[in-house]
Design a protein around this motif. Structure first.
Motif, short mmCIF file in Angstrom:
data_model
loop_
_atom_site.label_atom_id
_atom_site.label_comp_id
_atom_site.label_asym_id
_atom_site.label_seq_id
_atom_site.Cartn_x
_atom_site.Cartn_y
_atom_site.Cartn_z
N HIS B 78 0.81 -1.22 0.00
CA HIS B 78 0.00 0.00 0.00
C HIS B 78 0.83 1.27 0.00
O HIS B 78 2.03 1.25 0.24
CB HIS B 78 -0.98 -0.01 1.18
CG HIS B 78 -0.34 0.23 2.51
ND1 HIS B 78 0.18 -0.79 3.27
CD2 HIS B 78 -0.12 1.37 3.22
CE1 HIS B 78 0.67 -0.28 4.39
NE2 HIS B 78 0.52 1.02 4.39
N PHE B 79 0.14 2.34 -0.29
CA PHE B 79 0.70 3.68 -0.44
C PHE B 79 0.32 4.51 0.79
O PHE B 79 -0.83 4.46 1.23
CB PHE B 79 0.08 4.30 -1.70
CG PHE B 79 0.67 5.60 -2.16
CD1 PHE B 79 1.57 5.61 -3.23
CD2 PHE B 79 0.34 6.80 -1.56
CE1 PHE B 79 2.12 6.80 -3.69
CE2 PHE B 79 0.89 8.00 -2.01
CZ PHE B 79 1.78 8.00 -3.08
N ASP B 80 1.28 5.25 1.35
CA ASP B 80 1.02 6.20 2.43
C ASP B 80 1.08 7.62 1.88
O ASP B 80 2.13 8.04 1.35
CB ASP B 80 2.11 6.11 3.52
CG ASP B 80 2.02 4.88 4.41
OD1 ASP B 80 1.11 4.07 4.23
OD2 ASP B 80 2.90 4.75 5.29
N THR B 195 8.66 -4.37 4.77
CA THR B 195 7.97 -4.66 6.02
C THR B 195 6.53 -4.11 5.99
O THR B 195 6.13 -3.43 5.04
CB THR B 195 8.77 -4.06 7.19
OG1 THR B 195 9.18 -2.74 6.82
CG2 THR B 195 10.01 -4.89 7.47
N VAL B 196 5.77 -4.40 7.05
CA VAL B 196 4.33 -4.12 7.04
C VAL B 196 4.02 -2.62 7.06
O VAL B 196 2.96 -2.19 6.62
CB VAL B 196 3.63 -4.87 8.20
CG1 VAL B 196 3.95 -4.21 9.54
CG2 VAL B 196 2.14 -5.01 7.99
N GLY B 197 4.95 -1.83 7.59
CA GLY B 197 4.81 -0.38 7.60
C GLY B 197 6.16 0.24 7.30
O GLY B 197 7.19 -0.46 7.32
N ASN B 220 5.96 16.37 3.37
CA ASN B 220 5.01 16.18 2.25
C ASN B 220 5.47 15.08 1.29
O ASN B 220 5.23 15.16 0.08
CB ASN B 220 4.79 17.49 1.49
CG ASN B 220 3.44 17.50 0.75
OD1 ASN B 220 2.56 16.69 1.05
ND2 ASN B 220 3.30 18.39 -0.21
N LYS B 221 6.13 14.07 1.87
CA LYS B 221 6.60 12.93 1.08
C LYS B 221 5.73 11.72 1.37
O LYS B 221 4.96 11.72 2.35
CB LYS B 221 8.05 12.62 1.45
CG LYS B 221 9.00 13.81 1.40
CD LYS B 221 9.13 14.37 0.02
CE LYS B 221 10.24 15.43 -0.02
NZ LYS B 221 10.32 16.05 -1.36
N CYS B 222 5.92 10.68 0.58
CA CYS B 222 5.02 9.52 0.61
C CYS B 222 5.73 8.26 1.09
O CYS B 222 6.94 8.27 1.37
CB CYS B 222 4.44 9.30 -0.78
SG CYS B 222 3.57 10.75 -1.41
N GLY B 223 5.00 7.19 1.19
CA GLY B 223 5.56 5.91 1.59
C GLY B 223 4.92 4.75 0.84
O GLY B 223 3.82 4.89 0.30
N LEU B 224 5.64 3.64 0.81
CA LEU B 224 5.12 2.39 0.26
C LEU B 224 5.52 1.28 1.22
O LEU B 224 6.69 1.19 1.62
CB LEU B 224 5.73 2.09 -1.11
CG LEU B 224 5.30 2.99 -2.26
CD1 LEU B 224 6.20 2.78 -3.47
CD2 LEU B 224 3.84 2.74 -2.63
N ALA B 225 4.58 0.43 1.59
CA ALA B 225 4.88 -0.64 2.54
C ALA B 225 4.44 -1.99 1.98
O ALA B 225 3.65 -2.06 1.04
CB ALA B 225 4.18 -0.36 3.86
N PRO B 254 -4.41 0.50 -0.73
CA PRO B 254 -3.79 -0.66 -1.36
C PRO B 254 -3.43 -0.28 -2.79
O PRO B 254 -4.16 0.50 -3.43
CB PRO B 254 -4.89 -1.73 -1.35
CG PRO B 254 -5.89 -1.27 -0.34
CD PRO B 254 -5.79 0.23 -0.31
N ALA B 255 -2.33 -0.78 -3.29
CA ALA B 255 -1.87 -0.39 -4.62
C ALA B 255 -1.24 -1.57 -5.32
O ALA B 255 -0.69 -2.47 -4.68
CB ALA B 255 -0.87 0.75 -4.52
N ARG B 256 -1.33 -1.58 -6.63
CA ARG B 256 -0.57 -2.52 -7.44
C ARG B 256 0.71 -1.81 -7.83
O ARG B 256 0.68 -0.86 -8.61
CB ARG B 256 -1.37 -2.91 -8.69
CG ARG B 256 -0.72 -4.06 -9.50
CD ARG B 256 -0.78 -5.34 -8.70
NE ARG B 256 -0.35 -6.55 -9.36
CZ ARG B 256 -1.15 -7.43 -9.95
NH1 ARG B 256 -2.45 -7.22 -10.05
NH2 ARG B 256 -0.67 -8.54 -10.46
N VAL B 257 1.82 -2.23 -7.27
CA VAL B 257 3.09 -1.56 -7.49
C VAL B 257 3.92 -2.38 -8.48
O VAL B 257 4.12 -3.58 -8.28
CB VAL B 257 3.84 -1.33 -6.17
CG1 VAL B 257 5.16 -0.62 -6.41
CG2 VAL B 257 2.97 -0.54 -5.20
N LEU B 258 4.37 -1.73 -9.53
CA LEU B 258 5.12 -2.38 -10.60
C LEU B 258 6.43 -1.64 -10.83
O LEU B 258 6.59 -0.49 -10.41
CB LEU B 258 4.30 -2.34 -11.90
CG LEU B 258 2.86 -2.87 -11.86
CD1 LEU B 258 2.14 -2.56 -13.17
CD2 LEU B 258 2.84 -4.36 -11.58
N ALA B 259 7.36 -2.30 -11.50
CA ALA B 259 8.58 -1.61 -11.92
C ALA B 259 8.93 -2.04 -13.33
O ALA B 259 8.76 -3.21 -13.69
CB ALA B 259 9.73 -1.93 -10.97
#
Ligand SMILES: [Mn+2]
Ligand SMILES: [Mn+2]
Lengths: 266, 266
Positions: B78-80, B195-197, B220-225, B254-259
């Protein structure tokens, strides 16, 4: 250019603004329109979007704000996987968690039927319509998404957007032969539309019923519904990013759909 | 090369297989591990993922299969968003629906701390650790994601993955100065972890508490866990695609994260 150089150049153009990211997604909120099925059929209903606040910097969580959410897999801007339809049920890798990830990043061909949809809400795109478009813009290449631009997403009133009358829904869609043509002769990944579902409002009366669902998923292809901002895309040359959530055996998923386009006017 | 040519070349390499799409997303299912907060605090709880079948080619929907879903905004991969934390609450465009879309497609720098995390589950990445990494791989450029590779996502048992003992959680994270350094001196979009967070298990005892949330969202930045498959990414040269659902005023999603990565071995 090597693959590494191409990725690096794309990244650099994203930072410099030479390539921009267009958001093709409607906001997910309780008012987001959802597919209405005839209540007399007794069919199960998909939830609209809703959220419950868990905490908002208060005694339920002093430093943080977050929510729990509920919705249907087909609520708002969303992805349809082949398993969604009975015709697609026996394919392999046909659900949101098993589809190959390269389906989620691919070229987009954007076919403009704004005038036709405005003149006739029951407009069904024909094979000839696509072939005429290809005469101008070039043939649709294999492994691409075809996006059906109608400006339907600009209808901000949900009743206008869903356009349900006593005899059913009236929104633009596809002639069955067109779906077969795109799936078989153009080998698309899938099609995307601005309306609430990938099929026309009159799809229950078409033969086969719901031809886009029936034939597209039958060919192991995908769908995207409730897109917006298709008027910000060039007819060719955009790269579509349409990743569903990785729901185990999911039939579809709300999705954040984006497109990469040259920033300069095309 | 013009922006159009770069997009076309990327699209062509995706079709030819010269560039591949790596899925960095865990499957969303009821067993997906979620953050556990100490029950004695009375804090609100985030839902695990669950689904209810609406129909499966049966009398609830003869030709179709679909589900309704429930989960927390911070469930699974997911995205924070900055609004998630009280320190980020007054920024503009700080929620899932208002963040600029160009944050969702950007270069990724992948820092390998697998050995350190294996040796010490409480490992906190230092500024020196990042500077040493930069000596080998080059300086982290502005507007990128930094991904923290620990192989933690390979722990398939949820108890091992969450690693909660009587005195709290024990999973790797960040020294506060490192978060400040990445946010202020490297101007990242955000950081992503396996990790979970985004914070260490011992984050409640750090100063400030939960430094990655506090300082990253404060900037003002984001996160991905809950990312996975970071071992399939090169240290530099991958393009990350991390789009949250467009939840109105959402704190995350929740997000679908791709590279996107070169298919050839780096
Ligand atoms: Mn659908
Ligand atoms: Mn989170």
């Amino acid at each position: 250019m090597s693959p590494s150089d191409v990725i690096a150049e794309l990244a650099s153009l994203l930072v410099s603004g030479g390539i921009k990211v267009v958001d093709l997604t409607r906001t997910l909120e309780p008012e987001t329109p959802v597919l209405q099925l005839p209540p007399e059929m007794g069919w199960g209903e998909s939830w609209p979007f809703s959220m419950e606040e868990i905490s908002k910097y208060d005694d339920r969580g002093p430093a943080w704000y977050w929510n729990n959410i509920k919705c249907g897999e087909h609520t708002g801007t969303h992805f349809d996987a082949p398993i969604h339809w009975v015709t697609g049920k026996d394919h392999e890798n046909h659900a949101t968690d098993t589809l190959p990830a390269d389906r989620f990043v691919a070229p987009a061909f954007v076919i403009d039927a704004v005038a036709e949809a405005a003149a006739d809400p029951d407009f069904l795109m024909s094979v000839d319509f696509i072939k005429a478009w290809e005469k101008t813009h070039g043939e649709i290449t294999p492994g691409a998404w075809v996006l059906y631009r109608t400006d339907w997403s600009k209808k901000t009133d949900n009743a206008d957007y869903l356009n349900i009358r006593e005899d059913g829904g009236h929104t633009p869609g596809w002639a069955p032969a067109t779906v077969e043509f795109l799936a078989r002769e153009r080998n698309v990944i899938g099609v995307g539309v601005e309306t609430v579902g990938t099929d026309a409002g009159i799809a229950p009366t078409q033969d086969p019923m719901f031809p886009c669902h029936n034939l597209m998923h039958g060919a192991n292809k995908c769908g995207l519904a409730s897109l917006c901002n298709l008027d910000q895309l060039p007819p060719t040359g955009a790269l579509l990013i349409a990743p569903p959530l990785k729901i185990k055996n999911g039939s579809g998923s709300p999705a954040r759909v984006l497109a990469l386009v040259p920033a300069r006017k095309y």
